[in-house]
Design an enzyme around this catalytic site. Structure first.
Site, mmCIF file in Angstrom:
data_model
loop_
_atom_site.group_PDB
_atom_site.id
_atom_site.type_symbol
_atom_site.label_atom_id
_atom_site.label_comp_id
_atom_site.label_asym_id
_atom_site.label_seq_id
_atom_site.Cartn_x
_atom_site.Cartn_y
_atom_site.Cartn_z
ATOM 1 N N ILE A 104 14.205 -31.459 5.880
ATOM 2 C CA ILE A 104 15.634 -31.212 6.082
ATOM 3 C C ILE A 104 16.354 -32.521 6.407
ATOM 4 O O ILE A 104 15.774 -33.444 6.978
ATOM 5 C CB ILE A 104 15.861 -30.182 7.197
ATOM 6 N N ALA A 144 8.323 -28.335 12.563
ATOM 7 C CA ALA A 144 8.441 -29.799 12.525
ATOM 8 C C ALA A 144 9.867 -30.222 12.184
ATOM 9 O O ALA A 144 10.453 -29.766 11.211
ATOM 10 C CB ALA A 144 7.460 -30.374 11.508
ATOM 11 N N ASN A 146 10.994 -32.940 10.985
ATOM 12 C CA ASN A 146 11.164 -33.668 9.719
ATOM 13 C C ASN A 146 10.696 -32.855 8.520
ATOM 14 O O ASN A 146 10.601 -33.378 7.413
ATOM 15 C CB ASN A 146 10.406 -35.004 9.764
ATOM 16 N N GLU A 147 10.419 -31.563 8.749
ATOM 17 C CA GLU A 147 10.055 -30.683 7.636
ATOM 18 C C GLU A 147 11.075 -29.543 7.530
ATOM 19 O O GLU A 147 12.117 -29.702 6.908
ATOM 20 C CB GLU A 147 8.623 -30.181 7.816
ATOM 21 N N MET A 148 10.800 -28.400 8.149
ATOM 22 C CA MET A 148 11.726 -27.273 8.045
ATOM 23 C C MET A 148 12.603 -27.120 9.290
ATOM 24 O O MET A 148 13.663 -26.503 9.231
ATOM 25 C CB MET A 148 10.946 -25.990 7.763
#
Length: 339
Positions: A104, A144, A146-148
């Site tokens: 994201i 996370a 830096n992920e979802m």
């Protein structure tokens, strides 16, 4: 007392002599070309250290269908634009073919996203093995930043706005939408992503003609070099940990060490686990570049040479590399899409 000391001294001399002979023999073996120790040519499958992927897996297909919808739904991310499939594209070997994935708000990941295909056969999940099941693994990317970058209450709230989701969960789980049910559905779908019946599996099941002469020779050299010591079992990997850099300091030679390079050490804090990673599966490996936890190798040619150098302590002959790659290409299985 003197007699006892003499005996101990004699034992030490014998042990030193044996160790010296073994060291000399090992040095001589190392100097020999690999081809001299390969064994007889491969003509048909015998007692092999690799097993074929099962042709069928029994699953609740209604959960598979629901899990597929969730797997592709960006509502699982905080910004509604990242899904599981964003990093695990089923049309690209179950990866995104990037060194690290983009989450994201354009945030970069810290480690290469492995393929989602056949991940149900792994003994642990993630490169560092911190998750013991697919359900546990799903927790990681969902939360996370830096992920979802989301949370279960937020995700459940979004899904409950869909009558379709509400009905599907009520029918399958006989209760409201919950985090456990979401994880169960997604994990069930992921278990459907197995890739059976590769050329090599056909060979293992008795079809000696499934592989060409060069592919069989590549398999012989794959075993002769010692690659099969870590890449065996159903997945040709995925069932043990190994240090990246057994015969050399790969991380130091590459430079710019990151936290992700520490591998299992980040989970256990044990010095022996520094640079230890789950051995990756070689199934469908020709489809999943770039390679390694850092996504640093763009080609199989480069990856094989790095493995031979840092894991086996050798310099690979180009002919051997070419033949091994021909064998690796036989590991591409049948990828079946769920309707």
């Amino acid at each position: 007392m003197n007699r006892l000391l003499k005996k101990r001294h004699l034992v030490l001399i014998v042990l030193f002599a044996v160790a010296s002979l073994l060291s000399l023999q090992l040095a001589r073996m190392t100097e020999q070309p690999v081809i001299a120790k390969l064994g007889p040519p491969v003509t048909a499958a015998g007692d092999e250290p690799i097993e074929p992927i099962p042709m069928q897996v029994s699953l609740n297909m209604e959960k598979v269908v629901l899990g597929k919808q969730l797997f592709h739904d960006p509502k699982l991310s905080k910004t509604n634009n990242i899904s599981c499939a964003s990093c695990h594209d089923l049309s690209m070997g179950g990866t995104d073919r990037l060194p690290v994935s983009i989450g994201i708000n354009g945030e970069k990941g810290t480690i290469n996203s492995p393929t989602v295909f056949n991940n149900s056969f792994h003994f642990k999940q993630f490169w560092d093995g911190r998750a013991s099941s697919l359900e546990e693994q799903i927790e990681g990317p969902v939360h996370a930043g830096n992920e979802m970058g989301s949370s279960w209450p937020e995700i459940i709230g979004k899904l409950k706005q869909s009558p379709e989701y509400v009905n599907a969960f009520n029918e399958l789980y006989d209760s409201d939408i919950s985090a456990d049910h979401i994880k169960d559905a997604i994990a069930t779908f992921e278990r459907s992503l197995y890739t059976p019946n590769s050329k090599f599996d056909q060979f293992l099941r008795g079809n000696a003609d499934a592989l060409s002469k060069d592919e069989k020779e590549g398999y012989r050299r794959f075993k002769g070099y010692g690659c099969v010591a870590c890449h065996q079992g159903v997945l040709l990997g995925g069932n043990m940990y190994q240090k990246f850099g057994v015969f050399g300091d790969y991380i130091k030679d590459r430079g710019d060490e990151t936290k992700a390079d520490l591998g299992r050490y980040n989970v256990t804090g044990k010095e022996d686990d520094r640079y230890m990673f789950k051995v990756p599966s070689l199934r469908n490996i020709a489809l999943t570049a770039p390679y390694f936890h850092d996504g640093s190798s763009k080609t199989l040619d480069e990856a094989v040479k790095i493995m031979v150098k840092y894991q086996l302590g050798r310099e690979a002959d180009q002919e051997d590399v070419d033949l091994i790659i021909k064998f690796l290409n036989t590991l591409n299985g049948e990828i079946k899409e769920v309707a």
